[in-house]
Design a protein around this motif. Structure first.
Motif, PDB file in Angstrom:
ATOM      1  N   ILE A  30      -9.481  -8.357   8.378  1.00  0.00           N
ATOM      2  CA  ILE A  30      -8.849  -8.163   7.069  1.00  0.00           C
ATOM      3  C   ILE A  30      -7.407  -7.789   7.370  1.00  0.00           C
ATOM      4  CG2 ILE A  30      -8.802  -6.731   5.001  1.00  0.00           C
ATOM      5  CD1 ILE A  30     -11.828  -6.403   5.309  1.00  0.00           C
ATOM      6  N   ARG A  31      -6.491  -8.614   6.935  1.00  0.00           N
ATOM      7  CA  ARG A  31      -5.066  -8.408   7.254  1.00  0.00           C
ATOM      8  C   ARG A  31      -4.495  -7.187   6.525  1.00  0.00           C
ATOM      9  NH1 ARG A  31      -5.543 -11.256  11.400  1.00  0.00           N
ATOM     10  NH2 ARG A  31      -5.759 -13.488  11.151  1.00  0.00           N
ATOM     11  N   CYS A  32      -4.912  -6.997   5.284  1.00  0.00           N
ATOM     12  CA  CYS A  32      -4.382  -5.864   4.517  1.00  0.00           C
ATOM     13  C   CYS A  32      -5.312  -5.536   3.373  1.00  0.00           C
ATOM     14  CB  CYS A  32      -2.982  -6.172   3.991  1.00  0.00           C
ATOM     15  SG  CYS A  32      -2.898  -7.614   2.899  1.00  0.00           S
ATOM     16  N   SER A  33      -5.244  -4.291   2.945  1.00  0.00           N
ATOM     17  CA  SER A  33      -6.003  -3.887   1.768  1.00  0.00           C
ATOM     18  C   SER A  33      -5.091  -3.239   0.726  1.00  0.00           C
ATOM     19  CB  SER A  33      -7.145  -2.948   2.154  1.00  0.00           C
ATOM     20  OG  SER A  33      -6.657  -1.825   2.838  1.00  0.00           O
ATOM     21  N   GLU A  34      -3.825  -3.015   1.085  1.00  0.00           N
ATOM     22  CA  GLU A  34      -2.840  -2.483   0.139  1.00  0.00           C
ATOM     23  C   GLU A  34      -1.444  -2.907   0.572  1.00  0.00           C
ATOM     24  OE1 GLU A  34      -2.209   2.036   1.494  1.00  0.00           O
ATOM     25  OE2 GLU A  34      -4.210   1.611   0.689  1.00  0.00           O
ATOM     26  N   ASN A  35      -0.516  -2.892  -0.386  1.00  0.00           N
ATOM     27  CA  ASN A  35       0.853  -3.377  -0.148  1.00  0.00           C
ATOM     28  C   ASN A  35       1.556  -2.635   0.990  1.00  0.00           C
ATOM     29  OD1 ASN A  35       0.558  -5.220  -2.214  1.00  0.00           O
ATOM     30  ND2 ASN A  35       1.630  -3.967  -3.730  1.00  0.00           N
ATOM     31  N   SER A  36       1.331  -1.334   1.100  1.00  0.00           N
ATOM     32  CA  SER A  36       2.040  -0.532   2.107  1.00  0.00           C
ATOM     33  C   SER A  36       1.689  -0.960   3.535  1.00  0.00           C
ATOM     34  CB  SER A  36       1.758   0.949   1.910  1.00  0.00           C
ATOM     35  OG  SER A  36       0.381   1.215   2.116  1.00  0.00           O
ATOM     36  N   GLN A  37       0.568  -1.660   3.729  1.00  0.00           N
ATOM     37  CA  GLN A  37       0.198  -2.124   5.068  1.00  0.00           C
ATOM     38  C   GLN A  37       1.011  -3.356   5.481  1.00  0.00           C
ATOM     39  OE1 GLN A  37      -4.012  -2.546   4.204  1.00  0.00           O
ATOM     40  NE2 GLN A  37      -4.480  -0.649   5.322  1.00  0.00           N
ATOM     41  N   CYS A  38       1.715  -3.926   4.553  1.00  0.00           N
ATOM     42  CA  CYS A  38       2.512  -5.124   4.842  1.00  0.00           C
ATOM     43  C   CYS A  38       3.966  -4.792   5.178  1.00  0.00           C
ATOM     44  CB  CYS A  38       2.474  -6.070   3.648  1.00  0.00           C
ATOM     45  SG  CYS A  38       0.823  -6.721   3.334  1.00  0.00           S
ATOM     46  N   GLY A  39       4.423  -3.630   4.802  1.00  0.00           N
ATOM     47  CA  GLY A  39       5.809  -3.240   5.062  1.00  0.00           C
ATOM     48  C   GLY A  39       6.267  -2.238   4.026  1.00  0.00           C
ATOM     49  N   THR A  40       7.452  -1.720   4.245  1.00  0.00           N
ATOM     50  CA  THR A  40       8.012  -0.721   3.334  1.00  0.00           C
ATOM     51  C   THR A  40       9.091  -1.379   2.480  1.00  0.00           C
ATOM     52  OG1 THR A  40       7.597   1.008   4.951  1.00  0.00           O
ATOM     53  CG2 THR A  40       9.170   1.521   3.206  1.00  0.00           C
ATOM     54  N   ASP A  41       8.905  -1.332   1.162  1.00  0.00           N
ATOM     55  CA  ASP A  41       9.907  -1.879   0.248  1.00  0.00           C
ATOM     56  C   ASP A  41      11.231  -1.153   0.450  1.00  0.00           C
ATOM     57  OD1 ASP A  41       7.752  -3.279  -0.746  1.00  0.00           O
ATOM     58  OD2 ASP A  41       7.749  -2.330  -2.717  1.00  0.00           O
ATOM     59  N   GLY A  42      12.332  -1.885   0.317  1.00  0.00           N
ATOM     60  CA  GLY A  42      13.628  -1.224   0.409  1.00  0.00           C
ATOM     61  C   GLY A  42      14.784  -2.204   0.476  1.00  0.00           C
ATOM     62  N   PHE A  43      15.974  -1.624   0.436  1.00  0.00           N
ATOM     63  CA  PHE A  43      17.205  -2.411   0.504  1.00  0.00           C
ATOM     64  C   PHE A  43      17.445  -2.882   1.924  1.00  0.00           C
ATOM     65  CE2 PHE A  43      18.010   0.131  -3.321  1.00  0.00           C
ATOM     66  CZ  PHE A  43      18.384  -0.877  -4.190  1.00  0.00           C
ATOM     67  N   THR A  44      18.002  -4.081   2.031  1.00  0.00           N
ATOM     68  CA  THR A  44      18.360  -4.630   3.336  1.00  0.00           C
ATOM     69  C   THR A  44      19.797  -5.109   3.284  1.00  0.00           C
ATOM     70  OG1 THR A  44      17.550  -6.816   2.708  1.00  0.00           O
ATOM     71  CG2 THR A  44      16.003  -5.380   3.850  1.00  0.00           C
ATOM     72  N   GLY A  45      20.472  -5.027   4.397  1.00  0.00           N
ATOM     73  CA  GLY A  45      21.857  -5.491   4.460  1.00  0.00           C
ATOM     74  C   GLY A  45      22.795  -4.596   3.684  1.00  0.00           C
ATOM     75  N   GLY A  46      24.021  -5.076   3.537  1.00  0.00           N
ATOM     76  CA  GLY A  46      25.046  -4.293   2.843  1.00  0.00           C
ATOM     77  C   GLY A  46      25.301  -4.800   1.443  1.00  0.00           C
ATOM     78  N   ASN A  47      26.145  -4.095   0.726  1.00  0.00           N
ATOM     79  CA  ASN A  47      26.518  -4.475  -0.635  1.00  0.00           C
ATOM     80  C   ASN A  47      27.355  -5.751  -0.608  1.00  0.00           C
ATOM     81  OD1 ASN A  47      25.289  -2.124  -1.423  1.00  0.00           O
ATOM     82  ND2 ASN A  47      27.162  -1.055  -1.974  1.00  0.00           N
TER      83      ASN A  47
END
Length: 177
Positions: A30-47
């Motif tokens: 089972i690859r994942c059972s919740e979103n947090s197991q796939c990665g952490t949401d957040g901003f990437t790169g600069g403005n």
């Protein structure tokens, strides 16, 4: 083998075929059972600028078909507005535009009173100018220059020209005293 003491035996051993990152169910990962197991949401790169506003990319991670052997992770990255600029955006930051035209810098006109210069009547005139109008590099400048008000026919004294018959008699009287 081949003797009356011979017999058959077998041995069963487990061989690892795959290491599951999260869980195993009925011999499948089972690859994942919740979103947090796939990665952490957040901003990437600069403005960066989009139109006249400041944006930054935001990555969201999602577990598809959570808790099942067909589960998988996916992510999406979309620009998200960080700041609404009142004027415009330049290299990922809000910047103000100082002026769009000369009138934004001030009202042209005379300043101070009249004065004599080289026997003529002058008054200072201030001129306002907008350089690079409507751009982030806009800038207000002003210059003050003497401007001829009257070319005196006879003489300039104080803040006016003297040149009429009465004025000449007054000057001659003043010079004789």
């Amino acid at each position: 083998p081949g003797t009356p003491q011979s017999f058959c035996s077998n041995e069963t051993s487990s061989i690892l075929t795959e290491t599951c990152s999260f869980e195993c169910s009925n011999g499948q990962c089972i690859r994942c059972s919740e979103n947090s197991q796939c990665g952490t949401d957040g901003f990437t790169g600069g403005n960066f600028c989009s139109g006249d506003d400041v944006f930054r990319n935001y990555t969201s991670y999602t577990c598809l078909n959570p808790g099942t052997p067909s589960s998988s992770c996916s992510n999406s990255t979309l620009p998200q507005q960080i700041q609404n600029c009142s004027d415009t955006c330049l290299t990922g930051s809000c910047v103000e535009i100082t002026c769009y035209n000369d009138a934004d810098c001030g009202i042209d006109g005379y300043i101070g009173g009249n004065y004599c210069n080289a026997e003529d009547l002058y008054r200072d005139f201030r001129d306002f100018t907008c350089l690079n109008p409507g751009t982030p590099l806009s800038l207000c400048m002003n210059s003050t220059l003497p401007q001829l008000i009257e070319d005196c026919t006879f003489v300039c004294t104080g803040d006016s020209c003297l040149g009429g018959v009465h004025d000449v008699a007054l000057i001659n009287f003043s010079n004789s005293i």
